[in-house]
Design a protein around this motif. Sequence first.
Motif, PDB file in Angstrom:
ATOM      1  N   ARG A  71      -0.677  11.625   4.434  1.00  0.00           N
ATOM      2  CA  ARG A  71      -1.139  10.408   3.725  1.00  0.00           C
ATOM      3  C   ARG A  71      -2.663  10.425   3.614  1.00  0.00           C
ATOM      4  O   ARG A  71      -3.238  10.014   2.610  1.00  0.00           O
ATOM      5  CB  ARG A  71      -0.707   9.148   4.477  1.00  0.00           C
ATOM      6  CG  ARG A  71       0.783   9.049   4.719  1.00  0.00           C
ATOM      7  CD  ARG A  71       1.506   8.269   3.642  1.00  0.00           C
ATOM      8  NE  ARG A  71       2.949   8.434   3.805  1.00  0.00           N
ATOM      9  CZ  ARG A  71       3.825   8.400   2.814  1.00  0.00           C
ATOM     10  NH1 ARG A  71       3.414   8.206   1.568  1.00  0.00           N
ATOM     11  NH2 ARG A  71       5.103   8.566   3.035  1.00  0.00           N
ATOM     12  N   GLU A  72      -3.313  10.868   4.684  1.00  0.00           N
ATOM     13  CA  GLU A  72      -4.782  10.949   4.654  1.00  0.00           C
ATOM     14  C   GLU A  72      -5.223  11.913   3.542  1.00  0.00           C
ATOM     15  O   GLU A  72      -6.154  11.620   2.785  1.00  0.00           O
ATOM     16  CB  GLU A  72      -5.297  11.418   6.018  1.00  0.00           C
ATOM     17  CG  GLU A  72      -6.812  11.439   6.118  1.00  0.00           C
ATOM     18  CD  GLU A  72      -7.327  11.954   7.465  1.00  0.00           C
ATOM     19  OE1 GLU A  72      -6.504  12.199   8.384  1.00  0.00           O
ATOM     20  OE2 GLU A  72      -8.559  12.115   7.586  1.00  0.00           O
ATOM     21  N   VAL A  78      -5.396  14.732  -2.920  1.00  0.00           N
ATOM     22  CA  VAL A  78      -4.492  15.841  -3.251  1.00  0.00           C
ATOM     23  C   VAL A  78      -3.351  15.351  -4.140  1.00  0.00           C
ATOM     24  O   VAL A  78      -3.073  14.158  -4.231  1.00  0.00           O
ATOM     25  CB  VAL A  78      -3.916  16.564  -2.004  1.00  0.00           C
ATOM     26  CG1 VAL A  78      -5.028  16.996  -1.075  1.00  0.00           C
ATOM     27  CG2 VAL A  78      -2.900  15.705  -1.278  1.00  0.00           C
ATOM     28  N   ASP A  79      -2.707  16.304  -4.810  1.00  0.00           N
ATOM     29  CA  ASP A  79      -1.678  15.957  -5.788  1.00  0.00           C
ATOM     30  C   ASP A  79      -0.274  15.915  -5.200  1.00  0.00           C
ATOM     31  O   ASP A  79       0.592  15.221  -5.698  1.00  0.00           O
ATOM     32  CB  ASP A  79      -1.700  16.990  -6.922  1.00  0.00           C
ATOM     33  CG  ASP A  79      -3.062  17.056  -7.583  1.00  0.00           C
ATOM     34  OD1 ASP A  79      -3.453  16.045  -8.190  1.00  0.00           O
ATOM     35  OD2 ASP A  79      -3.741  18.091  -7.456  1.00  0.00           O
ATOM     36  N   ARG A  80      -0.074  16.699  -4.147  1.00  0.00           N
ATOM     37  CA  ARG A  80       1.289  16.828  -3.640  1.00  0.00           C
ATOM     38  C   ARG A  80       1.222  17.063  -2.140  1.00  0.00           C
ATOM     39  O   ARG A  80       0.311  17.762  -1.666  1.00  0.00           O
ATOM     40  CB  ARG A  80       1.944  18.032  -4.321  1.00  0.00           C
ATOM     41  CG  ARG A  80       3.395  18.256  -3.965  1.00  0.00           C
ATOM     42  CD  ARG A  80       3.880  19.534  -4.655  1.00  0.00           C
ATOM     43  NE  ARG A  80       5.276  19.773  -4.354  1.00  0.00           N
ATOM     44  CZ  ARG A  80       5.883  20.947  -4.490  1.00  0.00           C
ATOM     45  NH1 ARG A  80       5.195  21.998  -4.933  1.00  0.00           N
ATOM     46  NH2 ARG A  80       7.161  21.087  -4.203  1.00  0.00           N
ATOM     47  N   ILE A 192      -6.334   5.121  -0.394  1.00  0.00           N
ATOM     48  CA  ILE A 192      -5.614   4.681   0.810  1.00  0.00           C
ATOM     49  C   ILE A 192      -4.458   3.781   0.412  1.00  0.00           C
ATOM     50  O   ILE A 192      -3.337   3.919   0.898  1.00  0.00           O
ATOM     51  CB  ILE A 192      -6.574   3.929   1.776  1.00  0.00           C
ATOM     52  CG1 ILE A 192      -7.635   4.890   2.310  1.00  0.00           C
ATOM     53  CG2 ILE A 192      -5.792   3.304   2.938  1.00  0.00           C
ATOM     54  CD1 ILE A 192      -8.747   4.233   3.090  1.00  0.00           C
ATOM     55  N   VAL A 193      -4.725   2.873  -0.518  1.00  0.00           N
ATOM     56  CA  VAL A 193      -3.676   1.957  -0.970  1.00  0.00           C
ATOM     57  C   VAL A 193      -2.537   2.756  -1.602  1.00  0.00           C
ATOM     58  O   VAL A 193      -1.364   2.587  -1.253  1.00  0.00           O
ATOM     59  CB  VAL A 193      -4.248   0.927  -1.975  1.00  0.00           C
ATOM     60  CG1 VAL A 193      -3.135   0.058  -2.534  1.00  0.00           C
ATOM     61  CG2 VAL A 193      -5.331   0.079  -1.300  1.00  0.00           C
ATOM     62  N   ASP A 194      -2.905   3.683  -2.482  1.00  0.00           N
ATOM     63  CA  ASP A 194      -1.887   4.479  -3.179  1.00  0.00           C
ATOM     64  C   ASP A 194      -1.121   5.404  -2.248  1.00  0.00           C
ATOM     65  O   ASP A 194       0.066   5.646  -2.449  1.00  0.00           O
ATOM     66  CB  ASP A 194      -2.546   5.358  -4.257  1.00  0.00           C
ATOM     67  CG  ASP A 194      -3.007   4.524  -5.440  1.00  0.00           C
ATOM     68  OD1 ASP A 194      -2.629   3.330  -5.476  1.00  0.00           O
ATOM     69  OD2 ASP A 194      -3.739   5.061  -6.287  1.00  0.00           O
ATOM     70  N   ALA A 195      -1.827   5.919  -1.236  1.00  0.00           N
ATOM     71  CA  ALA A 195      -1.228   6.959  -0.394  1.00  0.00           C
ATOM     72  C   ALA A 195       0.077   6.502   0.229  1.00  0.00           C
ATOM     73  O   ALA A 195       0.985   7.296   0.449  1.00  0.00           O
ATOM     74  CB  ALA A 195      -2.209   7.380   0.692  1.00  0.00           C
ATOM     75  N   TYR A 196       0.172   5.199   0.496  1.00  0.00           N
ATOM     76  CA  TYR A 196       1.384   4.721   1.158  1.00  0.00           C
ATOM     77  C   TYR A 196       2.535   4.470   0.212  1.00  0.00           C
ATOM     78  O   TYR A 196       3.670   4.331   0.637  1.00  0.00           O
ATOM     79  CB  TYR A 196       1.043   3.515   2.049  1.00  0.00           C
ATOM     80  CG  TYR A 196       0.362   4.047   3.280  1.00  0.00           C
ATOM     81  CD1 TYR A 196       1.120   4.473   4.377  1.00  0.00           C
ATOM     82  CD2 TYR A 196      -1.013   4.245   3.312  1.00  0.00           C
ATOM     83  CE1 TYR A 196       0.511   5.049   5.473  1.00  0.00           C
ATOM     84  CE2 TYR A 196      -1.631   4.814   4.402  1.00  0.00           C
ATOM     85  CZ  TYR A 196      -0.863   5.224   5.478  1.00  0.00           C
ATOM     86  OH  TYR A 196      -1.455   5.812   6.550  1.00  0.00           O
ATOM     87  N   ARG A 198       2.951   6.682  -2.366  1.00  0.00           N
ATOM     88  CA  ARG A 198       3.275   7.987  -2.958  1.00  0.00           C
ATOM     89  C   ARG A 198       4.265   8.743  -2.101  1.00  0.00           C
ATOM     90  O   ARG A 198       4.479   8.442  -0.926  1.00  0.00           O
ATOM     91  CB  ARG A 198       1.993   8.796  -3.159  1.00  0.00           C
ATOM     92  CG  ARG A 198       1.183   8.236  -4.323  1.00  0.00           C
ATOM     93  CD  ARG A 198      -0.165   8.860  -4.419  1.00  0.00           C
ATOM     94  NE  ARG A 198      -0.084  10.282  -4.757  1.00  0.00           N
ATOM     95  CZ  ARG A 198      -1.149  11.095  -4.751  1.00  0.00           C
ATOM     96  NH1 ARG A 198      -2.332  10.613  -4.396  1.00  0.00           N
ATOM     97  NH2 ARG A 198      -1.015  12.352  -5.072  1.00  0.00           N
ATOM     98  N   GLU A 199       4.851   9.762  -2.716  1.00  0.00           N
ATOM     99  CA  GLU A 199       5.901  10.500  -2.018  1.00  0.00           C
ATOM    100  C   GLU A 199       5.317  11.612  -1.149  1.00  0.00           C
ATOM    101  O   GLU A 199       4.442  12.358  -1.590  1.00  0.00           O
ATOM    102  CB  GLU A 199       6.865  11.132  -3.038  1.00  0.00           C
ATOM    103  CG  GLU A 199       8.058  11.775  -2.373  1.00  0.00           C
ATOM    104  CD  GLU A 199       8.804  12.785  -3.266  1.00  0.00           C
ATOM    105  OE1 GLU A 199       9.844  13.283  -2.820  1.00  0.00           O
ATOM    106  OE2 GLU A 199       8.320  13.073  -4.380  1.00  0.00           O
TER     107      GLU A 199
END
Lengths: 260, 333
Positions: A71-72, A78-80, A192-196, A198-199
């Motif tokens: 997640r970090e 990063v994309d994936r 940070i908001v998006d990271a959680y 995302r897959e």
Amino acid sequence: MNIVVCIKQVPDTTEVKINPQTGTLIREGVPSIMNPDDKGGLEFALQLKEQYGAHVTVITMGLPQADAILREALAMGVDRAILLTDRKLGGADTLATSSALAGALRTMDYDLIITGRQAIDGDTAQVGPQIAEHLDLPQVSYLEHLEYDGNKTFTIRKQTEEGYQVLQMDAPCLVTVLASAVKPRYMSVSGIVDAYSREVEVWNADKIDVPEERIGKAGSPTSVFKSFPKSLKPAGETFEVSPEEAVELIVNKLKEKHII
Amino acid sequence: MDISQYKDVYVFAEQRDGVIQNVAFELLGKARDLADTLGEKVVAILLGNGIKDKAQQLIASGADKVFVVDNELLKDYLTEPYAQAITQIIQSQKPSIFLLGATTIGRDLGPRLSARNVTGLTADCTKLEIGENRELQMTRPAFGGNLMATILCKEHRPQMSTVRPGVMQRIPVDNSRTGEVVDFAPNFDMAKINRVKLVKTVKEEKSVADISEAKILVSGGRGVGNKEGFQKLEALAKELGGEVSSSRAMVDAGVMEQSRQVGQTGKTVRPNLYMACGISGAIQHLAGMEESEFIIAINKDKYAPIFNVADLGIVGDLHKIVPMLTEKLKTMK
């Protein structure tokens, strides 16, 4: 260009303390972090992405909680992100770890594979070069500077004891990176908001291209025979005195030891 | 793998610019000890260009036999030609044990060799001994130096290990020792070798003597604070005829260069005097200096772990004590 960065979650060993009474490890409250050399490697990947439009994947092999460093990495840009986790992978030494990661990499597209030079919990510096060997790739370790010609050639500055070497190699290839070479970016707030949301792809051992006898405990040539706390020599005397007296004590000791 | 076919203790004799590195002689000292216990031979592998005449140095320091690969492809260290040459020696000779220095070269070559020969590699061993079943017991710091772990490589050969410079002891040079020197000519796979091109090698003129060679080190940590603080340490080091070294904290902060860093991720040192100034003594730091002959620690915090390893501990302000000590030493001359 496809870049894959191998990262590892490690206990922050600079925070580890010893119980002075028992000489044992105090494990409680030791935070887990992304290994510093790996984070340096990730920064190089993200810089290449900005300059040349690369697609950056991070992969880690570890326990489910290693999700945190993925997640970090997502929040850094990063994309994936891939979490390789399976009981079958447990108990792996460096060779079995590198076999498993190489097995995962075989199923992916890559032009450049980046690992940290070494992880702070083991300090072996083995997994990067071993992955390169399994994948039959050229490798340069101890990278402190990287240039890309925009086509397929990398020019690498490698740290040595006496100075440095400049080496060139073409994609596909692997480098191992020093944390001191680069200052990793911070996670962005929106990242940070998006990271959680995302897959993070979770892969098990069936998903990778490697025979079972090469991974986990079965694939590990080395095993721990025993472990024991380090025997510390008995402490000398400690004095809480004025600076004048301290100087006197030191000078006397230096004379006694024939240092002066 | 029939491990009974594997015998002898092999050492990678690292050379740079034709000079065999100290770590190679140290490894030969340990290899001699292991081979004598096993009743086997010590064999050195020397790779380079125009280096054949150096083989006798290895024999004088404990080798019974030296494989020399003298080829212009091996003039400067590069991963692939070195890995190819050594793999062909390993596969034809079947060593039981293979030791390398934990240098930037050994730590690049070792893992590549272990994967190519499908065997185990134990990094940064501090102790090597032969066990009851004639196996190599490899002891190394684990968990950032907090624990020691003894590792075995039971069913794969060679049993590979790297050892840091300065950890093992060389044996006294004996120029009357005799041994066999064998030229080995590997088949090089040029397609693979050509994948990495060496553009140049740059040596940076270091004003610094190598801290791992220094007899006296005045070492600074977080408590020193900044470059001005280190000037006080430099003045003291100069007075004592020593060098200044540093903890990781001050390297990370950009105050000191990495080449002066002592500890798990820096260098292992074993000077006659180690003066730890404003160093709290994180376990990673202790791992790099606790074998020092005599340790003096100055720290404000009386609970700092550095005092557990210090022979003389001073709870106090280094910024006062260090300059006073320097002045005192000057007056004593």
